[in-house]
Design an enzyme around this catalytic site. Structure first.
Site, mmCIF file in Angstrom:
data_model
loop_
_atom_site.group_PDB
_atom_site.id
_atom_site.type_symbol
_atom_site.label_atom_id
_atom_site.label_comp_id
_atom_site.label_asym_id
_atom_site.label_seq_id
_atom_site.Cartn_x
_atom_site.Cartn_y
_atom_site.Cartn_z
ATOM 1 N N ARG A 92 51.604 59.804 7.675
ATOM 2 C CA ARG A 92 51.270 60.515 8.920
ATOM 3 C C ARG A 92 49.915 60.196 9.526
ATOM 4 N NH1 ARG A 92 52.847 66.145 6.460
ATOM 5 N NH2 ARG A 92 51.974 64.938 4.762
ATOM 6 N N TYR A 109 59.159 69.890 -9.923
ATOM 7 C CA TYR A 109 59.765 70.262 -8.641
ATOM 8 C C TYR A 109 61.159 70.855 -8.841
ATOM 9 C CZ TYR A 109 55.940 67.959 -6.213
ATOM 10 O OH TYR A 109 54.695 67.630 -5.741
ATOM 11 N N ARG A 142 50.615 56.074 -0.581
ATOM 12 C CA ARG A 142 51.032 56.698 0.689
ATOM 13 C C ARG A 142 50.510 55.943 1.905
ATOM 14 N NH1 ARG A 142 52.240 62.512 0.547
ATOM 15 N NH2 ARG A 142 53.430 62.786 -1.343
ATOM 16 N N ARG A 155 58.914 58.445 12.959
ATOM 17 C CA ARG A 155 59.465 59.658 12.351
ATOM 18 C C ARG A 155 60.113 60.529 13.422
ATOM 19 N NH1 ARG A 155 57.674 64.767 11.173
ATOM 20 N NH2 ARG A 155 57.801 65.569 9.048
ATOM 21 N N ASP A 162 60.822 58.683 -1.353
ATOM 22 C CA ASP A 162 60.112 59.800 -1.970
ATOM 23 C C ASP A 162 60.610 59.967 -3.389
ATOM 24 O OD1 ASP A 162 58.180 62.076 -1.031
ATOM 25 O OD2 ASP A 162 59.593 62.976 -2.431
HETATM 26 O O1 CP3 Z 1 53.049 55.343 -1.096
HETATM 27 C C1 CP3 Z 1 53.813 55.192 -0.135
HETATM 28 O O2 CP3 Z 1 53.407 54.901 1.014
HETATM 29 C C2 CP3 Z 1 55.320 55.263 -0.352
HETATM 30 C C3 CP3 Z 1 55.950 56.477 0.027
HETATM 31 C C4 CP3 Z 1 55.835 57.721 -0.813
HETATM 32 C C5 CP3 Z 1 56.033 59.000 -0.264
HETATM 33 N N1 CP3 Z 1 55.996 59.917 -1.270
HETATM 34 C C6 CP3 Z 1 56.281 59.279 1.159
HETATM 35 C C7 CP3 Z 1 56.106 60.648 1.676
HETATM 36 C C8 CP3 Z 1 55.604 57.889 -2.184
HETATM 37 C C9 CP3 Z 1 55.283 56.857 -3.247
HETATM 38 C C10 CP3 Z 1 55.720 59.287 -2.459
HETATM 39 C C11 CP3 Z 1 55.598 59.860 -3.804
HETATM 40 C C12 CP3 Z 1 55.580 61.306 -3.974
HETATM 41 N N2 CP3 Z 1 56.270 62.246 -3.279
HETATM 42 C C13 CP3 Z 1 54.871 61.950 -5.010
HETATM 43 C C14 CP3 Z 1 54.060 61.277 -6.075
HETATM 44 C C15 CP3 Z 1 52.736 60.846 -5.595
HETATM 45 C C16 CP3 Z 1 51.864 61.931 -5.068
HETATM 46 O O3 CP3 Z 1 51.537 61.868 -3.879
HETATM 47 O O4 CP3 Z 1 51.535 62.842 -5.839
HETATM 48 C C17 CP3 Z 1 55.118 63.328 -4.870
HETATM 49 C C18 CP3 Z 1 54.540 64.419 -5.745
HETATM 50 C C19 CP3 Z 1 56.014 63.498 -3.784
HETATM 51 C C20 CP3 Z 1 56.613 64.766 -3.297
HETATM 52 C C21 CP3 Z 1 56.292 65.025 -1.896
HETATM 53 N N3 CP3 Z 1 56.846 64.348 -0.825
HETATM 54 C C22 CP3 Z 1 55.411 65.995 -1.384
HETATM 55 C C23 CP3 Z 1 54.586 66.963 -2.232
HETATM 56 C C24 CP3 Z 1 55.438 65.879 0.007
HETATM 57 C C25 CP3 Z 1 54.765 66.787 1.003
HETATM 58 C C26 CP3 Z 1 53.302 66.597 0.993
HETATM 59 C C27 CP3 Z 1 52.905 65.823 2.183
HETATM 60 O O5 CP3 Z 1 52.043 64.942 2.073
HETATM 61 O O6 CP3 Z 1 53.450 66.151 3.242
HETATM 62 C C28 CP3 Z 1 56.303 64.814 0.333
HETATM 63 C C29 CP3 Z 1 56.608 64.301 1.674
HETATM 64 C C30 CP3 Z 1 56.248 62.874 1.927
HETATM 65 N N4 CP3 Z 1 56.530 61.826 1.104
HETATM 66 C C31 CP3 Z 1 55.601 62.365 3.100
HETATM 67 C C32 CP3 Z 1 55.516 60.974 2.942
HETATM 68 C C33 CP3 Z 1 54.990 59.982 3.918
HETATM 69 C C34 CP3 Z 1 55.165 63.192 4.298
HETATM 70 C C35 CP3 Z 1 56.420 63.576 5.016
HETATM 71 C C36 CP3 Z 1 56.312 63.622 6.497
HETATM 72 O O7 CP3 Z 1 56.296 62.582 7.169
HETATM 73 O O8 CP3 Z 1 56.303 64.758 7.004
#
Ligand code: CP3
Length: 353
Positions: free
Chosen positions: A31, A153, A27, A40, A77
């Protein structure tokens, strides 16, 4: 194809000699970076970022412009896959991801199909665009969720702390869960191969929730399907190996089994000692991790000490990709992330002589 200027990450994944331990952060585009929040806002939403190759390229490169990271990861994602299967992904403000049509009843489950990959064309376009923008600076990682983590999910309809619906299905109607997992495994295989075709130079499978399974259920419902994917991936492009990383959060107790499914590298969270993990997997795989992401809330001196401890625990030689044991917190201070990257690069040289 542009020559890679920094292939330290790919060499470490293959346990080839390196000058220092490479690092990237799960990640890493997110943010905690003000420039991410600004982009964003311009895109209007998180999915607006993901579905626009230009925006996805911009945010993928943001952490690399700040820190000398050794790999870029596609900005997307894991939930774009079930979205392409028709479940209707949306992000409720402050609530995380949700699905409009969670998979609960038998007829919907039986109707689930491998989606037409055209629906994810925006992802492949982003991969190609990021590769072009990177111009060989560092390798690009593609990724997907594991079949089980996606199913969590899809069935719960969003995040969960007890996986009530998934576990009910697993214990009472296992054949239904197996059907979902088989469709997911085929979809993920095709999806990752398409990312590799578009230019991904390594791929990671995120099994964030496999660790919530029982000892026996982990093998049957998560690991077996990841093994199927690994067996179906393109492993070489233009004479260069495309390494595969498998990461089960909370999977430390199953390391030997995970190391045996044919991946090049196994991801570790922060609950396993990396020195002991190395002894357990032997020469089979490289290891990635295992810094507690919340250790970034400590002082820069404490971050350096913790990074030094992990590097010393891994010890001499290649085969370690430094990373956090899970995604970076949105509350992390970018200056602390900078301190981590700097410390890993500086302190690791002594282990590669
Ligand atoms: O690693 C990276 O920088 C690449 C981008 C990436 C995102 N999500 C961007 C994201 C990757 C590899 C993921 C994987 C992901 N997404 C997983 C597996 C890894 C982990 O973290 O467990 C899972 C379970 C998700 C599902 C997901 N997407 C959740 C649970 C959330 C909300 C939680 C949160 O942190 O807000 C997201 C949203 C998400 N995916 C964001 C980002 C940058 C935040 C969204 C925003 O900008 O509001």
């Amino acid at each position: 194809m542009t020559q890679l200027k920094n292939d330290t990450f790919l060499r470490a994944l293959l346990k080839e000699p390196v000058e220092y331990t490479p690092i990237w952060m799960m990640r890493q585009a997110g943010r905690y970076l003000p420039e991410y929040r600004a982009t964003r806002a311009r895109a209007g939403s998180f999915m607006g970022l993901c579905t626009s190759p230009d925006f996805a390229t911009e945010v993928t490169l943001q952490p690399l412009d700040r820190f000398p990271l050794d790999a870029a990861i596609l900005f997307s994602d894991i939930l774009t896959v079930p979205d392409a299967m028709g479940l209707g992904l949306y992000f409720a403000e402050g609530e995380g991801p949700k699905f409009e049509r969670p998979l609960r009843d038998e007829s919907a489950i039986r109707a689930l199909q491998v989606p037409v990959l055209d629906k994810l064309q925006y992802v492949f376009d982003a991969v190609a665009s990021i590769r072009k923008a990177l111009d060989g600076r560092v390798p690009l990682i593609g990724f997907s969720g594991s079949p089980f983590t996606l199913a969590c999910y899809m069935i719960e309809g969003g995040g969960s702390d007890d996986f009530r619906h998934v576990k009910a299905m697993l214990y009472s109607r296992p054949e239904l869960l197996h059907h979902i997992l088989a469709v997911n495994a085929q979809t993920v295989t095709d999806y990752l191969n398409a990312q590799i075709d578009a230019g991904a130079q390594a791929v990671q499978i995120f099994d964030t929730w496999g660790g919530a399974l029982s000892h026996a259920a982990y093998r049957e419902f998560s690991l077996a399907y990841m093994q199927r994917i690994v067996a179906g991936l393109k492993r070489e492009v233009d004479g260069r190996r495309v390494p595969v990383i498998v990461f089960t959060k909370n999977g430390g107790q199953w390391l030997e089994d995970i190391a045996a499914i044919g991946a090049d590298c196994v991801g570790l969270d922060w609950t396993t000692d990396i020195g002991q993990a190395r002894a357990r997997v032997g020469d089979k795989v490289a290891l990635q991790g295992n810094f507690d992401p919340n250790a970034l809330f400590g002082s820069p001196a404490a971050i350096e000490a913790e990074a030094g401890r992990i590097l010393a625990a891994y010890g001499q030689g290649s085969g370690h990709v430094f990373n956090l044991g899970h995604g970076i917190s949105q509350h992390a201070d970018p200056a602390h992330a900078a301190a981590l990257v700097e410390a890993v690069h500086r302190l690791s040289r002594q282990y590669h002589q």
